[in-house]
Design a protein around this motif. Structure first.
Motif, mmCIF file in Angstrom:
data_model
loop_
_atom_site.group_PDB
_atom_site.id
_atom_site.type_symbol
_atom_site.label_atom_id
_atom_site.label_comp_id
_atom_site.label_asym_id
_atom_site.label_seq_id
_atom_site.Cartn_x
_atom_site.Cartn_y
_atom_site.Cartn_z
ATOM 1 N N GLU A 125 0.830 -1.203 0.000
ATOM 2 C CA GLU A 125 0.000 0.000 0.000
ATOM 3 C C GLU A 125 0.867 1.258 0.000
ATOM 4 O OE1 GLU A 125 -2.994 -0.076 3.071
ATOM 5 O OE2 GLU A 125 -3.760 -2.010 2.381
ATOM 6 N N GLU A 126 1.924 1.261 0.790
ATOM 7 C CA GLU A 126 2.837 2.408 0.831
ATOM 8 C C GLU A 126 3.508 2.625 -0.526
ATOM 9 O OE1 GLU A 126 3.290 4.807 3.167
ATOM 10 O OE2 GLU A 126 1.555 3.792 4.057
ATOM 11 N N ARG A 127 3.942 1.542 -1.151
ATOM 12 C CA ARG A 127 4.579 1.657 -2.469
ATOM 13 C C ARG A 127 3.598 2.184 -3.502
ATOM 14 N NH1 ARG A 127 8.785 -3.201 -3.694
ATOM 15 N NH2 ARG A 127 9.974 -3.083 -1.777
ATOM 16 N N LEU A 128 2.357 1.693 -3.452
ATOM 17 C CA LEU A 128 1.363 2.114 -4.448
ATOM 18 C C LEU A 128 0.963 3.582 -4.297
ATOM 19 C CD1 LEU A 128 -0.863 -1.084 -4.612
ATOM 20 C CD2 LEU A 128 0.636 -0.188 -6.403
ATOM 21 N N LYS A 129 1.104 4.130 -3.114
ATOM 22 C CA LYS A 129 0.830 5.556 -2.916
ATOM 23 C C LYS A 129 1.785 6.412 -3.745
ATOM 24 C CE LYS A 129 -1.015 5.229 1.766
ATOM 25 N NZ LYS A 129 -0.772 5.498 3.192
ATOM 26 N N LYS A 130 2.964 5.874 -4.030
ATOM 27 C CA LYS A 130 3.985 6.596 -4.789
ATOM 28 C C LYS A 130 3.835 6.378 -6.298
ATOM 29 C CE LYS A 130 7.171 5.959 -0.970
ATOM 30 N NZ LYS A 130 8.315 5.218 -0.476
ATOM 31 N N GLY A 131 2.952 5.466 -6.698
ATOM 32 C CA GLY A 131 2.752 5.183 -8.118
ATOM 33 C C GLY A 131 2.747 3.688 -8.365
ATOM 34 N N PRO A 132 2.527 3.287 -9.617
ATOM 35 C CA PRO A 132 2.482 1.860 -9.946
ATOM 36 C C PRO A 132 3.787 1.145 -9.600
ATOM 37 C CG PRO A 132 1.686 3.172 -11.772
ATOM 38 C CD PRO A 132 2.278 4.126 -10.777
ATOM 39 N N VAL A 133 3.657 -0.114 -9.235
ATOM 40 C CA VAL A 133 4.795 -0.971 -8.926
ATOM 41 C C VAL A 133 4.892 -1.992 -10.060
ATOM 42 C CG1 VAL A 133 5.725 -2.646 -7.293
ATOM 43 C CG2 VAL A 133 4.388 -0.702 -6.456
ATOM 44 N N GLY A 134 6.090 -2.214 -10.583
ATOM 45 C CA GLY A 134 6.184 -3.149 -11.688
ATOM 46 C C GLY A 134 7.545 -3.779 -11.838
ATOM 47 N N PHE A 135 7.588 -4.761 -12.715
ATOM 48 C CA PHE A 135 8.848 -5.392 -13.050
ATOM 49 C C PHE A 135 8.749 -6.036 -14.421
ATOM 50 C CE2 PHE A 135 6.483 -8.820 -11.011
ATOM 51 C CZ PHE A 135 6.755 -9.922 -11.797
ATOM 52 N N LYS A 136 9.909 -6.349 -14.970
ATOM 53 C CA LYS A 136 9.983 -7.055 -16.248
ATOM 54 C C LYS A 136 10.232 -8.526 -15.977
ATOM 55 C CE LYS A 136 13.243 -4.294 -17.881
ATOM 56 N NZ LYS A 136 14.264 -3.774 -18.784
ATOM 57 N N LEU A 137 9.623 -9.373 -16.800
ATOM 58 C CA LEU A 137 9.880 -10.806 -16.727
ATOM 59 C C LEU A 137 10.820 -11.168 -17.858
ATOM 60 C CD1 LEU A 137 9.397 -13.621 -15.575
ATOM 61 C CD2 LEU A 137 7.385 -13.792 -17.059
ATOM 62 N N ASN A 138 12.033 -11.561 -17.488
ATOM 63 C CA ASN A 138 13.048 -11.924 -18.473
ATOM 64 C C ASN A 138 13.289 -13.424 -18.431
ATOM 65 O OD1 ASN A 138 13.541 -9.217 -19.174
ATOM 66 N ND2 ASN A 138 14.987 -9.000 -17.500
ATOM 67 N N ILE A 139 13.599 -13.977 -19.579
ATOM 68 C CA ILE A 139 14.038 -15.364 -19.647
ATOM 69 C C ILE A 139 15.412 -15.395 -20.291
ATOM 70 C CG2 ILE A 139 11.725 -16.349 -19.710
ATOM 71 C CD1 ILE A 139 12.110 -16.779 -22.725
ATOM 72 N N GLN A 140 16.188 -16.377 -19.920
ATOM 73 C CA GLN A 140 17.511 -16.559 -20.502
ATOM 74 C C GLN A 140 17.488 -17.872 -21.277
ATOM 75 O OE1 GLN A 140 20.738 -17.204 -17.690
ATOM 76 N NE2 GLN A 140 22.116 -16.040 -18.979
ATOM 77 N N ILE A 141 17.939 -17.829 -22.500
ATOM 78 C CA ILE A 141 17.930 -19.003 -23.359
ATOM 79 C C ILE A 141 19.186 -19.828 -23.103
ATOM 80 C CG2 ILE A 141 17.757 -19.841 -25.727
ATOM 81 C CD1 ILE A 141 15.337 -18.155 -24.787
ATOM 82 N N GLY A 142 18.981 -21.019 -22.579
ATOM 83 C CA GLY A 142 20.100 -21.902 -22.282
ATOM 84 C C GLY A 142 20.502 -22.729 -23.489
#
Length: 112
Positions: free
Chosen positions: A20-37
């Motif tokens: 809730e505290e983080r969302l007060k500052k704006g959207p929270v997000g991340f990227k989903l990365n995959i590594q090709i083995g």
């Protein structure tokens, strides 16, 4: 990971409160990365790093802009809950997490 003394200082709802505290500052997000083995890259040992030259692809973005009460009592992260067409690797730690996460979901934070 928090020490027991540190955990005792937090409310059982501390993760919700932090979100809730983080969302007060704006959207929270991340990227989903995959590594090709490659053919010889181990998929059963998460402690063995693949070489830095492996291709990394961003396959998704997650942005949380508000808290939902819909899943409040039913949402549990489980990395083995995957869509059709995707398979878990042979990584024993990954498969152990299914049971471990279920136990931690049922246990209040102050009793850990």
């Amino acid at each position: 990971m928090l020490e027991k003394k540190e955990v005792a200082k937090h409310s059982p709802e501390c993760l919700d409160e932090e979100m809730e505290e983080r969302l007060k500052k704006g959207p929270v997000g991340f990227k989903l990365n995959i590594q090709i083995g490659g053919k010889n890259d181990p998929t059963d040992d998460p402690t063995t790093a693949w070489s830095e030259d492996k291709q990394v692809i961003t396959i998704g973005h997650l942005k949380v802009s508000k808290k939902s009460e819909v899943f409040k009592d039913t949402l549990m992260f489980d990395p083995t809950n995957i869509p059709e067409g995707i398979e878990c690797s042979e990584d024993r730690i990954l498969h152990f997490r299914h049971s471990a996460y279920a136990v931690s979901y049922e246990r209040p934070i102050n009793n850990q």
